[in-house]
Design a protein around this motif. Structure first.
Motif, mmCIF file in Angstrom:
data_model
loop_
_atom_site.group_PDB
_atom_site.id
_atom_site.type_symbol
_atom_site.label_atom_id
_atom_site.label_comp_id
_atom_site.label_asym_id
_atom_site.label_seq_id
_atom_site.Cartn_x
_atom_site.Cartn_y
_atom_site.Cartn_z
ATOM 1 N N LEU A 88 0.817 -1.214 0.000
ATOM 2 C CA LEU A 88 0.000 0.000 0.000
ATOM 3 C C LEU A 88 0.850 1.263 0.000
ATOM 4 N N ALA A 89 2.031 1.188 0.569
ATOM 5 C CA ALA A 89 2.903 2.359 0.651
ATOM 6 C C ALA A 89 3.437 2.783 -0.712
ATOM 7 N N ASN A 90 3.285 1.923 -1.705
ATOM 8 C CA ASN A 90 3.859 2.193 -3.029
ATOM 9 C C ASN A 90 2.826 2.427 -4.123
ATOM 10 N N VAL A 91 1.579 2.738 -3.736
ATOM 11 C CA VAL A 91 0.534 2.978 -4.732
ATOM 12 C C VAL A 91 -0.198 4.283 -4.441
ATOM 13 N N ASN A 92 -0.866 4.796 -5.445
ATOM 14 C CA ASN A 92 -1.672 6.001 -5.296
ATOM 15 C C ASN A 92 -3.110 5.690 -4.883
ATOM 16 N N LEU A 93 -3.573 4.484 -5.265
ATOM 17 C CA LEU A 93 -4.973 4.113 -5.080
ATOM 18 C C LEU A 93 -5.055 2.655 -4.666
ATOM 19 N N ALA A 94 -5.872 2.383 -3.648
ATOM 20 C CA ALA A 94 -6.104 1.006 -3.203
ATOM 21 C C ALA A 94 -7.596 0.715 -3.243
ATOM 22 N N ILE A 95 -7.939 -0.445 -3.773
ATOM 23 C CA ILE A 95 -9.334 -0.886 -3.817
ATOM 24 C C ILE A 95 -9.397 -2.249 -3.151
ATOM 25 N N PHE A 96 -10.142 -2.341 -2.062
ATOM 26 C CA PHE A 96 -10.332 -3.596 -1.348
ATOM 27 C C PHE A 96 -11.674 -4.191 -1.769
ATOM 28 N N VAL A 97 -11.718 -5.521 -1.934
ATOM 29 C CA VAL A 97 -12.962 -6.185 -2.333
ATOM 30 C C VAL A 97 -13.194 -7.375 -1.407
ATOM 31 N N ASP A 98 -14.392 -7.442 -0.838
ATOM 32 C CA ASP A 98 -14.729 -8.516 0.088
ATOM 33 C C ASP A 98 -16.191 -8.903 -0.094
ATOM 34 N N ALA A 99 -16.519 -10.089 0.388
ATOM 35 C CA ALA A 99 -17.906 -10.540 0.416
ATOM 36 C C ALA A 99 -18.603 -9.926 1.618
ATOM 37 N N SER A 100 -19.871 -9.642 1.472
ATOM 38 C CA SER A 100 -20.663 -9.136 2.582
ATOM 39 C C SER A 100 -21.412 -10.308 3.202
ATOM 40 N N LEU A 101 -21.210 -10.469 4.506
ATOM 41 C CA LEU A 101 -21.912 -11.527 5.237
ATOM 42 C C LEU A 101 -23.273 -11.065 5.712
ATOM 43 N N ASN A 102 -23.557 -9.773 5.533
ATOM 44 C CA ASN A 102 -24.790 -9.178 6.005
ATOM 45 C C ASN A 102 -25.900 -9.426 4.983
ATOM 46 N N ALA A 103 -26.785 -10.322 5.308
ATOM 47 C CA ALA A 103 -27.857 -10.696 4.378
ATOM 48 C C ALA A 103 -28.780 -9.525 4.049
ATOM 49 N N GLU A 104 -28.802 -8.492 4.897
ATOM 50 C CA GLU A 104 -29.676 -7.346 4.648
ATOM 51 C C GLU A 104 -29.144 -6.463 3.515
ATOM 52 N N LEU A 105 -27.839 -6.528 3.262
ATOM 53 C CA LEU A 105 -27.262 -5.725 2.181
ATOM 54 C C LEU A 105 -27.394 -6.505 0.880
ATOM 55 N N GLN A 106 -28.337 -6.116 0.070
ATOM 56 C CA GLN A 106 -28.615 -6.857 -1.151
ATOM 57 C C GLN A 106 -27.877 -6.288 -2.354
ATOM 58 N N ASN A 107 -27.273 -5.121 -2.201
ATOM 59 C CA ASN A 107 -26.579 -4.483 -3.312
ATOM 60 C C ASN A 107 -25.091 -4.394 -3.030
ATOM 61 N N VAL A 108 -24.327 -4.265 -4.087
ATOM 62 C CA VAL A 108 -22.895 -4.031 -3.956
ATOM 63 C C VAL A 108 -22.713 -2.662 -3.310
ATOM 64 N N GLN A 109 -21.890 -2.610 -2.278
ATOM 65 C CA GLN A 109 -21.622 -1.362 -1.558
ATOM 66 C C GLN A 109 -20.238 -0.851 -1.953
ATOM 67 N N VAL A 110 -20.139 0.431 -2.268
ATOM 68 C CA VAL A 110 -18.863 1.059 -2.619
ATOM 69 C C VAL A 110 -18.698 2.271 -1.718
ATOM 70 N N PRO B 62 -22.560 -8.700 -1.929
ATOM 71 C CA PRO B 62 -23.393 -9.605 -1.132
ATOM 72 C C PRO B 62 -23.202 -11.061 -1.535
ATOM 73 N N GLY B 63 -23.192 -11.898 -0.522
ATOM 74 C CA GLY B 63 -23.132 -13.338 -0.727
ATOM 75 C C GLY B 63 -24.193 -14.002 0.120
ATOM 76 N N VAL B 64 -24.619 -15.170 -0.297
ATOM 77 C CA VAL B 64 -25.655 -15.877 0.460
ATOM 78 C C VAL B 64 -25.237 -17.302 0.821
ATOM 79 N N ASN B 65 -24.251 -17.850 0.118
ATOM 80 C CA ASN B 65 -23.821 -19.226 0.365
ATOM 81 C C ASN B 65 -22.371 -19.217 0.840
ATOM 82 N N PHE B 66 -22.163 -19.542 2.105
ATOM 83 C CA PHE B 66 -20.818 -19.551 2.671
ATOM 84 C C PHE B 66 -20.432 -20.957 3.142
ATOM 85 N N GLU B 67 -21.101 -21.955 2.552
ATOM 86 C CA GLU B 67 -20.798 -23.354 2.863
ATOM 87 C C GLU B 67 -19.524 -23.783 2.145
ATOM 88 N N LEU B 68 -18.935 -24.883 2.583
ATOM 89 C CA LEU B 68 -17.767 -25.418 1.895
ATOM 90 C C LEU B 68 -18.097 -25.673 0.439
#
Length: 147
Positions: A52-74, A115-121
């Motif tokens: 991170l110390a060597n870039v101008n811009l960082a974008i993190f991407v993760d799954a949302s475990l919150n079932a209430e959030l149905q849309n991609v959050q930015v 958002p994700g809904v299936n977190f099973e193996l």
């Protein structure tokens, strides 16, 4: 100087939709953009501060475990040292704070949660996750272009 970007997708690829972040990072890597580095990691660790110390811009991407959030959050995120604990996994805001503390600098940063809904193996994605990945990729292009 060319602006540089890092996309860090994180999650467990062996737990279905939890691997969303890694899938996005792997797709971005296939774009072969000279000014964009893409990392797919299981979790955020203190060692990533050097990246991170060597870039101008960082974008993190993760799954949302919150079932209430149905849309991609930015959201734009800033370094946050409150309750910063260094362990095996840390939040993006804490990682930015660590970067600033160690290197005196922290890049502009965004967090995209899909958002994700299936977190099973397993390694298959739900239709909601697949759609969210497509939206996340569009958002990444938009953020990079605004740069």
């Amino acid at each position: 100087m060319m602006k540089t970007t890092i996309v860090i997708g994180y999650g467990n690829e062996l737990c279905s939709d939890d691997g969303i972040g890694c899938r996005v990072a792997n797709i971005v890597n296939l774009w072969h953009l000279s000014h964009v580095q893409s990392l797919a990691v299981h979790q955020l660790t203190p060692e990533l501060a050097a990246n991170l110390a060597n870039v101008n811009l960082a974008i993190f991407v993760d799954a949302s475990l919150n079932a209430e959030l149905q849309n991609v959050q930015v959201e734009s995120i800033l370094p946050n040292e409150s309750r910063m604990t260094i362990g095996h996994s840390i939040k993006p805001t804490y990682l930015l704070a660590l970067t600033k503390s160690l290197y005196g600098y922290s890049p502009t940063a965004w967090l995209i949660t899909v958002p994700g809904v299936n977190f099973e193996l397993g390694d298959s994605l739900s239709p909601i996750a697949e759609q969210g990945i497509s939206i996340a990729l569009t958002e990444i292009i938009s953020i990079i272009n605004k740069g």
